[in-house]
Scaffold this motif. Structure first.
Motif, PDB file in Angstrom:
ATOM      1  N   ALA A 172      28.280  63.324  37.667  1.00 35.89           N
ATOM      2  CA  ALA A 172      27.161  62.996  38.555  1.00 35.89           C
ATOM      3  C   ALA A 172      26.276  61.921  37.949  1.00 35.89           C
ATOM      4  O   ALA A 172      25.825  60.999  38.639  1.00 35.89           O
ATOM      5  N   MET A 173      26.045  62.009  36.654  1.00 38.53           N
ATOM      6  CA  MET A 173      25.200  61.009  35.987  1.00 38.53           C
ATOM      7  C   MET A 173      25.845  59.631  36.021  1.00 38.53           C
ATOM      8  O   MET A 173      25.189  58.629  36.300  1.00 38.53           O
ATOM      9  N   THR A 227      34.182  54.062  36.578  1.00 41.76           N
ATOM     10  CA  THR A 227      33.605  55.398  36.718  1.00 41.76           C
ATOM     11  C   THR A 227      34.715  56.442  36.633  1.00 41.76           C
ATOM     12  O   THR A 227      34.569  57.464  35.968  1.00 41.76           O
ATOM     13  N   ALA A 228      35.841  56.160  37.281  1.00 37.87           N
ATOM     14  CA  ALA A 228      36.978  57.087  37.242  1.00 37.87           C
ATOM     15  C   ALA A 228      37.528  57.218  35.821  1.00 37.87           C
ATOM     16  O   ALA A 228      37.894  58.315  35.390  1.00 37.87           O
ATOM     17  N   TYR A 236      22.911  46.836  39.128  1.00 38.07           N
ATOM     18  CA  TYR A 236      24.317  46.651  39.448  1.00 38.07           C
ATOM     19  C   TYR A 236      25.072  47.774  38.762  1.00 38.07           C
ATOM     20  O   TYR A 236      25.096  47.868  37.541  1.00 38.07           O
ATOM     21  N   ARG A 237      25.650  48.632  39.565  1.00 40.04           N
ATOM     22  CA  ARG A 237      26.276  49.856  39.082  1.00 40.04           C
ATOM     23  C   ARG A 237      27.676  49.603  38.529  1.00 40.04           C
ATOM     24  O   ARG A 237      28.267  48.561  38.722  1.00 40.04           O
ATOM     25  N   LEU A 238      28.183  50.629  37.883  1.00 38.14           N
ATOM     26  CA  LEU A 238      29.532  50.607  37.322  1.00 38.14           C
ATOM     27  C   LEU A 238      30.556  50.619  38.451  1.00 38.14           C
ATOM     28  O   LEU A 238      30.419  51.372  39.415  1.00 38.14           O
ATOM     29  N   ALA A 266      24.268  55.494  36.689  1.00 37.15           N
ATOM     30  CA  ALA A 266      24.714  54.542  35.674  1.00 37.15           C
ATOM     31  C   ALA A 266      24.685  53.125  36.230  1.00 37.15           C
ATOM     32  O   ALA A 266      25.318  52.835  37.221  1.00 37.15           O
ATOM     33  N   TYR A 267      23.934  52.277  35.581  1.00 34.55           N
ATOM     34  CA  TYR A 267      23.973  50.869  35.943  1.00 34.55           C
ATOM     35  C   TYR A 267      24.513  50.086  34.756  1.00 34.55           C
ATOM     36  O   TYR A 267      24.358  50.477  33.610  1.00 34.55           O
TER      37      TYR A 267
END
Length: 147
Positions: free
Chosen positions: A60-61, A12-13, A5-7, A66-67
């Motif tokens: 990009a990472m 992220t922003a 489950y990603r950020l 990133a989860y």
């Protein structure tokens, strides 16, 4: 099988904005040092290029790899959540899972058999919250209990 489950995009922003701000502050610091120490101004250009590359690599990472939560057949792992408590555990160590609110934010709390717990704020995750809870219950049905 594992599920990540990603950020969530808004977080992220924020991380990307923080990286930009830190890069800008470093560039200002290098500029001041160049001006006061009378070092070659080429150092500013080199530093600017390094900062640009680092910002794009970190962006990009964070956006791709990133989860926040990783669920696998053996257990779970939580990252990027301050105050989560136990960051990883096996399903067999989980006593139950409950949904609650912590500081006005909806959370899932995984309570472990030894009394410790993991708190996962679902707002920081991209994706469907209900699907996340269903998948947790599926895993707990195999290695623990759920409520």
């Amino acid at each position: 099988m594992q599920t990540d489950y990603r950020l969530a995009p808004q977080f992220t922003a924020r991380l990307f904005g923080l990286a930009l701000m830190i890069g800008g502050l470093l560039l200002v610091l290098v500029t001041v040092l160049v001006a006061t120490l009378r070092v070659s101004p080429d150092l500013i250009v080199v530093m600017a290029l390094v900062i640009i590359v680092l910002v794009f690599v970190s962006g990009a990472m964070v956006s791709r790899g990133a989860y926040v939560v990783r669920l696998s057949a053996d257990g779970y792992r939580v990252r990027f959540v301050r105050g989560a408590g136990v960051k990883q555990a096996r399903w067999s160590d989980v006593a139950d899972a409950v949904t609650t609110e912590v500081a006005g934010s909806p959370c899932v709390v995984l309570r472990l058999k030894d009394g410790r717990s993991t708190t996962i704020p679902v707002e920081v995750m991209a994706g469907d919250r209900e699907e996340f809870v269903r998948e947790l219950r599926t895993h707990l049905g195999r290695g623990g209990t759920s409520r």
